[in-house]
Design a protein around this motif. Sequence first.
Motif: not given
Length: 182
Positions: A113-114, A119-121, A137-140, A162-163
């Motif tokens: 999980a980021p 997320l901002a970066a 642990r999901t990016a949409y 980072g993952t």
Amino acid sequence: MAALRCVALLRAVNVGGRGTVAMADLRELLSGLGLGQPRSLLNSGNLVFEAPRRAPAALERLLEREAAARLGLETDFVVRTATEWRELVAANPFTDEARDDPGHLLAMVLKGAPSAAALAALRDAIVGRERVELAGRTAYLVYPDGVGRSRLTTALLEKRLGTRGTARNWNTVLKLQVALQG
């Protein structure tokens, strides 16, 4: 004790001539490991199966180790239970895109999980019209101009977040949800 219904997504198989593996070989691998009712969906490394109750991270390590040993396949596996998959679908913040343009909406299922800072970066690194949101642990990801021409690549996503992870378009996400139901 009842078995868990699970999905395993393989990272970067059968794309661009890399990581080529037959889905039948993957189903046989799962059967050989005692995982029940193995099914594959499409040719891009989507597996549905039943597993004894154990942590998805332990299943990931087992599948990665055995795929390397038995098939010579070095890749990441990302495992989610049927419950986690339902939660992934329900947490989608891009409901309009899911309805109107599901081919340009992706769910990137991540190993970890980021942070909010990650997320901002990532958002700072986006140079196009793409949009991204995180839920655990999901990016949409929304790619309004298509994934193929975008500079928001898997390498950039993984570096900023980072993952590691693997993405599926929303049509595939929903097909996997149906497959997990039985």
